[in-house]
Design a protein around this motif. Structure first.
Motif, mmCIF file in Angstrom:
data_model
loop_
_atom_site.group_PDB
_atom_site.id
_atom_site.type_symbol
_atom_site.label_atom_id
_atom_site.label_comp_id
_atom_site.label_asym_id
_atom_site.label_seq_id
_atom_site.Cartn_x
_atom_site.Cartn_y
_atom_site.Cartn_z
ATOM 1 N N LEU A 1 0.804 -1.230 0.000
ATOM 2 C CA LEU A 1 0.000 0.000 0.000
ATOM 3 C C LEU A 1 0.836 1.280 0.000
ATOM 4 O O LEU A 1 0.293 2.370 0.159
ATOM 5 C CB LEU A 1 -0.915 0.018 1.234
ATOM 6 C CG LEU A 1 -1.995 -1.070 1.304
ATOM 7 C CD1 LEU A 1 -2.753 -0.960 2.620
ATOM 8 C CD2 LEU A 1 -2.957 -0.940 0.129
ATOM 9 N N ASN A 2 2.147 1.141 -0.186
ATOM 10 C CA ASN A 2 3.035 2.311 -0.071
ATOM 11 C C ASN A 2 2.829 3.020 1.264
ATOM 12 O O ASN A 2 2.813 4.251 1.353
ATOM 13 C CB ASN A 2 2.804 3.297 -1.222
ATOM 14 C CG ASN A 2 3.653 2.974 -2.432
ATOM 15 O OD1 ASN A 2 4.645 2.251 -2.327
ATOM 16 N ND2 ASN A 2 3.277 3.475 -3.588
ATOM 17 N N GLY A 3 2.661 2.216 2.310
ATOM 18 C CA GLY A 3 2.478 2.770 3.641
ATOM 19 C C GLY A 3 3.803 3.093 4.297
ATOM 20 O O GLY A 3 4.884 2.867 3.735
ATOM 21 N N TYR A 4 3.722 3.621 5.518
ATOM 22 C CA TYR A 4 4.938 3.926 6.279
ATOM 23 C C TYR A 4 4.652 3.732 7.761
ATOM 24 O O TYR A 4 3.498 3.741 8.205
ATOM 25 C CB TYR A 4 5.406 5.362 6.028
ATOM 26 C CG TYR A 4 4.559 6.416 6.695
ATOM 27 C CD1 TYR A 4 4.899 6.951 7.942
ATOM 28 C CD2 TYR A 4 3.392 6.899 6.091
ATOM 29 C CE1 TYR A 4 4.105 7.914 8.563
ATOM 30 C CE2 TYR A 4 2.600 7.860 6.703
ATOM 31 C CZ TYR A 4 2.959 8.368 7.940
ATOM 32 O OH TYR A 4 2.176 9.309 8.561
ATOM 33 N N THR A 5 5.699 3.536 8.519
ATOM 34 C CA THR A 5 5.597 3.548 9.974
ATOM 35 C C THR A 5 6.790 4.293 10.509
ATOM 36 O O THR A 5 7.778 4.515 9.795
ATOM 37 C CB THR A 5 5.520 2.119 10.554
ATOM 38 O OG1 THR A 5 5.135 2.191 11.932
ATOM 39 C CG2 THR A 5 6.864 1.390 10.452
ATOM 40 N N ILE A 6 6.732 4.703 11.764
ATOM 41 C CA ILE A 6 7.820 5.462 12.390
ATOM 42 C C ILE A 6 8.507 4.570 13.412
ATOM 43 O O ILE A 6 7.847 3.896 14.204
ATOM 44 C CB ILE A 6 7.293 6.735 13.064
ATOM 45 C CG1 ILE A 6 6.580 7.617 12.035
ATOM 46 C CG2 ILE A 6 8.426 7.516 13.711
ATOM 47 C CD1 ILE A 6 5.952 8.869 12.622
ATOM 48 N N CYS A 7 9.854 4.570 13.385
ATOM 49 C CA CYS A 7 10.585 3.592 14.194
ATOM 50 C C CYS A 7 11.982 4.102 14.529
ATOM 51 O O CYS A 7 12.320 5.253 14.260
ATOM 52 C CB CYS A 7 10.669 2.290 13.410
ATOM 53 S SG CYS A 7 11.468 2.589 11.823
ATOM 54 N N SER A 8 12.789 3.212 15.081
ATOM 55 C CA SER A 8 14.158 3.557 15.478
ATOM 56 C C SER A 8 15.105 3.628 14.287
ATOM 57 O O SER A 8 16.184 4.202 14.384
ATOM 58 C CB SER A 8 14.691 2.512 16.468
ATOM 59 O OG SER A 8 14.833 1.257 15.807
ATOM 60 N N GLY A 9 14.727 3.004 13.167
ATOM 61 C CA GLY A 9 15.579 3.016 11.983
ATOM 62 C C GLY A 9 16.526 1.839 11.878
ATOM 63 O O GLY A 9 17.268 1.719 10.898
ATOM 64 N N ILE A 10 16.510 0.950 12.884
ATOM 65 C CA ILE A 10 17.422 -0.192 12.860
ATOM 66 C C ILE A 10 16.774 -1.361 12.133
ATOM 67 O O ILE A 10 15.743 -1.865 12.552
ATOM 68 C CB ILE A 10 17.814 -0.618 14.286
ATOM 69 C CG1 ILE A 10 18.507 0.539 15.000
ATOM 70 C CG2 ILE A 10 18.730 -1.832 14.252
ATOM 71 C CD1 ILE A 10 18.853 0.241 16.440
ATOM 72 N N LEU A 11 17.376 -1.757 11.022
ATOM 73 C CA LEU A 11 16.891 -2.891 10.229
ATOM 74 C C LEU A 11 17.910 -4.012 10.246
ATOM 75 O O LEU A 11 19.116 -3.766 10.381
ATOM 76 C CB LEU A 11 16.662 -2.464 8.775
ATOM 77 C CG LEU A 11 15.302 -1.859 8.403
ATOM 78 C CD1 LEU A 11 15.357 -1.314 6.988
ATOM 79 C CD2 LEU A 11 14.193 -2.891 8.521
#
Length: 299
Positions: free
Chosen positions: A241-251
């Motif tokens: 869905l071309n969505g997004y979430t907000i996080c710490s950035g660690i993948l």
């Protein structure tokens, strides 16, 4: 007091109910209940608070559990030394918000266990349940974050429940999006840039307060919001869905593949990610190794 009674207490806490513990111990529920009541009478305390909703460790019970686990560990070491029996099945439970690095550390530590039998639990769960798990010793530690918005509320909860928060690291917020997302090429994005796209967040159940949200800036008005309960669904929707979430950035590429990327978010907010402990609970060797591995991965 017997070692068997101490094992019963640990089993009830681990299972979360007397009925489930009785099944796992292969005894009747009345027998288990009577044994616990006899122990409570002998010790002069109520180990469990009982209500129509079930049972939960009392304040005295949490302290008793810590001593019980230490006694059982020492008894196992004594048996192994003099009888040559193999080590007992190792058991540990950890609760965490939905962080890939927490799963990665868990996988690394479990893979190094040179034992034939173990029973570990990793709960990716809601914020309030993490606090409740550590409070009632269902988990040895919990991984979650604080920021200036939720800090006062969470710290009050920690204090009321006799818990301690230990900082692991501070992170600048990022968004997770698909590598094919229209914003994936940007060096950073703003909240305004994200307005056309669906915001994905982890639902928090009955305790659905902004203070318990796993995502910062949870009070920002959004036109499109989808709540999910697990990371796999969230990542699928980021792509679909071309969505997004907000996080710490660690993948972690090994766990998440190459289809998700992290882009810095333009904000003055920051995240303080750490682990929650119950001082009355003696941490197992596995829990201590898990903390060491978390710190190693974060570095």
């Amino acid at each position: 007091m017997t070692l068997q009674q101490l094992r019963y207490i640990v089993a009830v806490v681990t299972c979360g109910s007397i009925s489930e513990a009785a099944k796992q111990l292969f005894i009747t529920q009345p027998s288990l209940s009577n044994s616990i009541k006899e122990l409570e009478k002998e010790m002069g305390i109520s180990i469990f608070n009982r209500s129509p909703k079930g049972i939960a460790l009392s304040s005295d019970g949490r302290e008793f559990l810590s001593y019980a686990r230490q006694v059982l560990e020492q008894a196992q070491l004594l048996e192994q030394h003099y009888t040559g029996r193999p080590p007992a099945k190792r058991i540990c439970s950890i609760s965490t918000q939905h962080y890939a690095f927490a799963v990665n550390a868990f996988a690394n530590v479990v893979s190094r266990q040179n034992i034939d039998e173990y029973e570990f639990t990793l709960r990716e769960t809601r914020t309030y349940e993490i606090i409740d798990d550590v409070k009632n010793c269902r988990s040895e530690l919990g991984i979650l974050y604080m920021n200036h918005f939720n800090r006062k509320v969470l710290k009050k909860l920690f204090t009321e429940n006799g818990l301690v928060f230990h900082t692991l690291f501070h992170a600048d917020p990022h968004i997770f999006i698909s590598c094919f997302h229209p914003l994936s090429h940007k060096k950073s994005v703003s909240i305004e840039d994200l307005e056309p796209y669906p915001f994905l967040a982890f639902e928090q159940g009955e305790n659905n307060s902004f203070y318990f949200s796993e995502e910062i800036l949870s009070t920002v008005p959004r036109k499109k919001v989808i709540y999910v309960s697990d990371r796999a669904t969230l990542f699928n929707l980021l792509i679909g869905l071309n969505g997004y979430t907000i996080c710490s950035g660690i993948l972690n590429r090994n766990l998440n593949g190459d289809t998700i990327t992290a882009v810095p978010l333009n904000t003055e907010e920051s995240m303080e990610i750490g682990w929650l402990s119950n001082p009355k609970l003696h941490l197992s060797q596995f829990a201590l190794k898990y903390l060491d591995e978390l710190k190693r991965l974060i570095q």
